[in-house]
Design a protein around this motif. Structure first.
Motif, mmCIF file in Angstrom:
data_model
loop_
_atom_site.group_PDB
_atom_site.id
_atom_site.type_symbol
_atom_site.label_atom_id
_atom_site.label_comp_id
_atom_site.label_asym_id
_atom_site.label_seq_id
_atom_site.Cartn_x
_atom_site.Cartn_y
_atom_site.Cartn_z
ATOM 1 N N ILE A 65 -8.271 2.294 0.344
ATOM 2 C CA ILE A 65 -6.960 2.798 0.745
ATOM 3 C C ILE A 65 -6.154 3.164 -0.500
ATOM 4 N N THR A 66 -5.481 4.319 -0.427
ATOM 5 C CA THR A 66 -4.540 4.744 -1.464
ATOM 6 C C THR A 66 -3.228 5.122 -0.780
ATOM 7 N N VAL A 67 -2.122 4.552 -1.250
ATOM 8 C CA VAL A 67 -0.800 4.833 -0.687
ATOM 9 C C VAL A 67 -0.203 6.040 -1.401
ATOM 10 N N PRO A 69 8.627 6.398 0.252
ATOM 11 C CA PRO A 69 9.620 5.325 0.180
ATOM 12 C C PRO A 69 9.016 3.965 -0.158
ATOM 13 N N PHE A 70 7.689 3.817 -0.007
ATOM 14 C CA PHE A 70 7.050 2.523 -0.258
ATOM 15 C C PHE A 70 6.208 2.595 -1.532
ATOM 16 N N ARG A 71 6.155 1.473 -2.202
ATOM 17 C CA ARG A 71 5.337 1.343 -3.409
ATOM 18 C C ARG A 71 4.533 0.047 -3.306
ATOM 19 N N THR A 72 3.379 0.032 -3.981
ATOM 20 C CA THR A 72 2.488 -1.123 -3.935
ATOM 21 C C THR A 72 2.888 -2.137 -5.001
ATOM 22 N N GLU A 94 2.303 6.929 4.329
ATOM 23 C CA GLU A 94 1.242 7.932 4.230
ATOM 24 C C GLU A 94 0.090 7.337 3.424
ATOM 25 N N LEU A 95 -1.100 7.350 4.038
ATOM 26 C CA LEU A 95 -2.288 6.745 3.423
ATOM 27 C C LEU A 95 -3.380 7.792 3.248
#
Length: 647
Positions: free
Chosen positions: A531-533, A537-540, A635-636
């Motif tokens: 999985i890659t984001v 608006p979101f961060r790992t 979004e992935l």
């Protein structure tokens, strides 16, 4: 022929061409040439001739044979009849005999056309049958004079004369009545002139031909109210809005005329009040004179009058305040009262009133009743003479305004389990602070199915808004920043698109009608997928525990569902699996089972509380400051890896 080529005027070309065609001899100035004929087509010759001698364009024929342009009445009233003349201006637009209808309803005794006797013929039968027609044969304008009589109608002491409608554009009526002292009114037109001589009244009015022109008159009745001494009563309702910078003044004045007629009204205004405007349907003008507002009416009022005064003044911000009071002058009795409200954070602590009684806001009318100020006092004028001295002093205390929390989601935590078939299980937990809101509106993604919901650990049945959103009841906390938070939890299933070997996927989160300060997401995905984001608006980040203490407490899960904690490999420790529950824990399970069984058999069964299966590899995502009514999307990009030992 050479001369023909140098000619520039078509009008000069045709005569020259005619000479050449007839004689065949060229002009003397032209060089010698052989004699002969010049031949041109007939259509070209006709075109040249039509240009040299153009014919006049005949005007188009009028679609009408004749028109009735104007009707003028000169009548004198004698008893029950009005006799006189009607002059009809007729324009004939073509040669030959034409017929023009005269106004219907006229009793014609004689007709003259341009000073000569003329005959009237009956019109066609059918609609409007019986109307008389004038016959003319000469093109141009003609005057048809009719010697007529019209009946006078009478009803309820009023006499009436009606001039019939016609096809003319203008109707003029001159009526002479051998009587004085009558009031006249005109219908269907405009009264242009009204005059009286020694023994008669004369009226001149204009109207359109398409409608009847009516004169109605009755005997003038003498009114002695204007000459009588003025006696009136009134009410004055004043509203004072105490602001921090300025104070607005609003007053409603109602007058009741008992005797005579009032052409003006006087209102006493304190010196520190500035009057901005006086409004009223019968107000003609107003002015300030020696501390009084003089209000002039359009006409003397004999029954009642009403107007509104608006103004402003500057008063102290707090402490003891002397309230400026308006008063109605020259009134036998004055009713009404005064209302004082505080704008902003403040409170009236004490009052001192003279000739004023405390009253309810509803007693002073809808203007005061509709005010929404939390601090409002109303006083009613004490019964007595209008000249009685009144005063009001209030003690005002102002407060420093502080920010008050209405409702907010302090932190949101999501646990999301994604399967390769596209099904997604989402557990949403919100730490909410609230002191005014009754419901939390949650808009789930399309097609989502709710499995369970709870507030502060207690199962609840969510309501439904008109747009299909969920309404979860909220607990009301005390006001202030230190209001305790509680947990709102929802578990639902969403259906998506099955994953292929590689591609993109979108995970939509619920939209709340409250702002969210921070968000944390624990995303569990299939083991064989990388999985890659995508940026958004979101961060790992590395997994972190919730900062809100209420979210650190474990959510409600049945004791029989023993799941691994978040972030572990999904396997339970052997010591935990073989642990024997204590007697107190066993009794708690029995009590919980009885409670759920009783609720299931009742008429209002609560939704089942299900456990979240936190299994498989995971990612942790964070974001901050999500506005209300906005749903975020993750979004992935994924790619399935081959299993070990596979081809």
């Amino acid at each position: 022929m050479r001369n023909l080529r140098i000619m520039t005027s078509t009008r000069a070309l045709v005569p020259l061409l005619a000479i050449v065609l007839v004689s065949g001899v060229p002009a003397q100035d032209s060089p010698p040439s052989s004699a002969g004929w010049v031949v041109i087509p007939v259509n070209e010759y006709g075109a040249l001739r039509s240009r040299a001698y153009p014919t006049a364009i005949e005007p188009e024929a009028s679609p009408l044979d004749a028109t009735l342009t104007r009707v003028e009445y000169d009548l004198r009233i004698n008893g029950d009849l009005a006799t006189g003349h009607a002059t009809l201006t007729i324009d004939v637009l073509r040669d030959g005999w034409v017929q023009v209808p005269i106004p219907s309803g006229l009793l014609v005794r004689e007709a003259r056309l341009d000073g000569k006797p003329a005959a009237l013929v009956p019109g066609p039968t059918g609609k409007g049958g019986g109307q008389q027609m004038a016959v003319l044969s000469k093109r141009g304008r003609a005057l048809l004079v009719l010697d007529i009589a019209l009946p006078i109608g009478s009803s309820a002491g009023e006499e009436r004369l009606t001039l019939p409608a016609s096809e003319s554009g203008i109707t003029r009526g001159l009526v002479v009545l051998p009587r004085l002292d009558v009031d006249v009114r005109v219908g269907g037109g405009l009264l242009y002139e009204k005059s009286q001589s020694a023994a008669e009244s004369k009226w001149l009015a204009y109207g359109g031909g398409g409608s009847a022109l009516t004169f109605a008159w009755r005997r003038k009745t003498e009114d002695h109210r204007v000459t009588q001494a003025l006696r009136m009563r009134g009410s004055l309702t004043e509203l004072l809005s105490l602001g921090e910078d300025s104070t607005s003044v609003y007053a409603e004045v109602n007058l009741e005329i008992v005797q005579g007629a009032a052409s003006q009204a006087r209102i006493k205004v304190p010196a520190n009040v500035t009057v901005n405007q006086v409004l009223g349907a019968t107000v003609a003008d107003w002015e300030i004179q020696s501390g009084e507002v003089l209000v002039k009416f359009l006409e003397p009022e004999e029954k009642s009058a009403r107007f509104v005064i608006t103004g402003e003044t500057r008063l102290p911000r707090d402490g003891g305040i002397e309230i400026p009071l308006l008063a109605l002058l020259r009134a036998e009795r004055e009713a009404g009262g005064i209302a004082v409200e505080v704008l902003g954070a403040g409170e009236i602590k004490d009052t001192k009133a003279l000739n004023l009684d405390r009253a309810d806001a509803a007693e002073l009318g809808p203007t005061v009743l509709n005010r929404q100020s939390p601090s409002l006092l109303a006083f009613r004028f004490r019964p007595g003479a209008a000249t009685a001295t009144r005063s009001l002093k209030v003690d005002l205390t102002r407060y420093d305004q502080q920010a008050v929390l209405t409702a907010n989601v302090e932190e949101a935590r999501y646990r999301i389990l994604v399967s390769g078939e596209g099904k997604t299980l989402i557990q949403a937990r919100y730490a909410v602070r609230n002191n005014q809101r009754s419901f939390l509106k949650v808009t789930l993604p399309a097609g989502a199915v709710v499995w369970s919901s709870s507030v502060s650990g207690r199962p609840v049945r969510p309501g439904q808004a008109p747009d299909g959103s969920l309404l979860l009841p909220l607990e009301r906390s005390r006001a202030g920043d230190e209001a305790p938070a509680f947990v709102v939890e929802i578990l639902y299933m969403a259906q998506g698109t099955a994953w292929t070997d590689r591609g993109r996927a979108s995970l939509a989160l619920p939209a709340l009608d409250l702002p969210v300060s921070k968000t944390g997401i624990h995303l569990y995905h299939p083991p064989l997928a990388k999985i890659t984001v995508e940026p958004g608006p979101f961060r790992t980040e590395t997994f972190q525990e919730p900062t809100s203490s209420v979210l650190n407490a474990p959510s409600y899960e049945p004791a029989v569902a023993m799941m691994a904690p978040p972030g572990s490999s999904g396997q339970l420790d052997r010591s935990q699996a073989n642990a024997v529950p204590s007697q107190a824990a066993t009794q708690a399970l029995v009590d919980d089972y009885k409670t759920r069984v009783n609720a299931r058999h009742s008429g209002s069964a609560l939704p089942m509380m299900a456990a979240f299966p936190a299994v498989g590899p995971s990612l942790f995502l964070v974001s901050e400051l999500t506005s209300e009514n906005r749903g975020s999307t993750i979004e992935l990009t994924y790619q399935k890896e081959k299993a070990r030992g596979g081809k």
